[in-house]
Enzyme design. Structure first.
Site, PDB file in Angstrom:
ATOM      1  N   ASP A  10       0.744  -1.141   0.048  1.00  0.00           N
ATOM      2  CA  ASP A  10       0.208   0.117   0.068  1.00  0.00           C
ATOM      3  C   ASP A  10       1.112   1.166  -0.052  1.00  0.00           C
ATOM      4  OD1 ASP A  10      -2.506   1.768   0.286  1.00  0.00           O
ATOM      5  OD2 ASP A  10      -1.803   1.779   2.424  1.00  0.00           O
ATOM      6  N   ASP A  12       0.170   4.769   1.136  1.00  0.00           N
ATOM      7  CA  ASP A  12       0.019   5.880   2.118  1.00  0.00           C
ATOM      8  C   ASP A  12       0.118   4.857   3.466  1.00  0.00           C
ATOM      9  OD1 ASP A  12       0.050   7.978   0.399  1.00  0.00           O
ATOM     10  OD2 ASP A  12      -2.048   7.357   0.066  1.00  0.00           O
ATOM     11  N   GLN A  60      -6.766   5.724  -4.194  1.00  0.00           N
ATOM     12  CA  GLN A  60      -6.538   7.315  -4.272  1.00  0.00           C
ATOM     13  C   GLN A  60      -8.005   7.924  -4.550  1.00  0.00           C
ATOM     14  OE1 GLN A  60      -4.164   9.019  -3.052  1.00  0.00           O
ATOM     15  NE2 GLN A  60      -2.857   6.921  -2.763  1.00  0.00           N
ATOM     16  N   HIS A  94     -10.878   5.634  -7.922  1.00  0.00           N
ATOM     17  CA  HIS A  94     -12.355   5.525  -7.764  1.00  0.00           C
ATOM     18  C   HIS A  94     -12.825   5.806  -6.318  1.00  0.00           C
ATOM     19  CE1 HIS A  94     -11.616   3.197 -11.363  1.00  0.00           C
ATOM     20  NE2 HIS A  94     -12.402   4.103 -11.891  1.00  0.00           N
TER      21      HIS A  94
END
Length: 184
Positions: A10, A12, A60, A94
């Site tokens: 991943d 962040d 995102q 999305h």
């Protein structure tokens, strides 16, 4: 085709720092806010040197929400590609209401990457700091590492390893990649 193991990271909270507000993580809004976490450059180098594909798989939704632009997200991702030993950054732009196949916890990003890059999912690992990452890993059939950041939100129910930092999870990830590997 020879399939290779991969590690899906991943973005962040795993690769770069997330800002935590009200107990929930948020991505950097601009390139100026990007800070790569300690140990991540070394971890990525070691994973790549061991023969793993290193793929960042990131939701995102701020793109769909209009809080940031796709261009700004791409600039952040370009810096990560320049500074880290990673092969690609895979982005789902999305939000939940879009019902796409690529937004974690659905496994679309991982499954599409497996097809495109020749990934052996049975020898691969998803590393994430949120339940969505871990659930996507389970749905794709990969092992999972939960980086526990202490967020005030739903936690994953089960995972292969709980760790505090990516670098500390390397023995688990590498052992999984070696499982079933052919000996010459």
């Amino acid at each position: 085709m020879n399939l290779r193991p991969a590690v899906f990271l991943d973005r962040d909270g795993v690769v770069n720092a997330a800002s935590v507000r009200d107990g929930r993580p948020h991505p950097p809004a601009t390139l100026d806010e990007l800070r790569i976490l300690d140990g991540v450059p070394e971890a990525c180098r070691r994973l790549r040197a061991a023969g793993l594909l290193v793929l960042v798989a990131t939701n995102q939704p701020d793109i769909a929400r209009g809080a940031t632009s796709a261009g700004e997200v791409a600039r952040i991702n370009d810096v990560l590609l320049e500074q880290l030993a990673i092969d690609a950054v895979l982005v789902c732009p999305h939000d939940d209401v879009d019902g796409c196949h690529c937004r974690k916890p659905k496994p679309g990003l991982l499954l599409d990457a497996a097809d495109a890059w020749g990934v052996d999912l049975g020898r691969s690992t998803m590393v994430g700091d949120r339940w969505r990452d871990i659930d996507a890993g389970h749905a794709a059939g990969v092992s999972t590492v939960f980086l526990d950041r202490g967020y005030l939100e739903r936690r994953p129910r089960e995972y292969g390893l709980r760790s505090d930092e990516l670098i500390h999870a390397l023995p688990f990830i590498l052992a999984r990649a070696d499982q079933g590997a052919r000996v010459p």
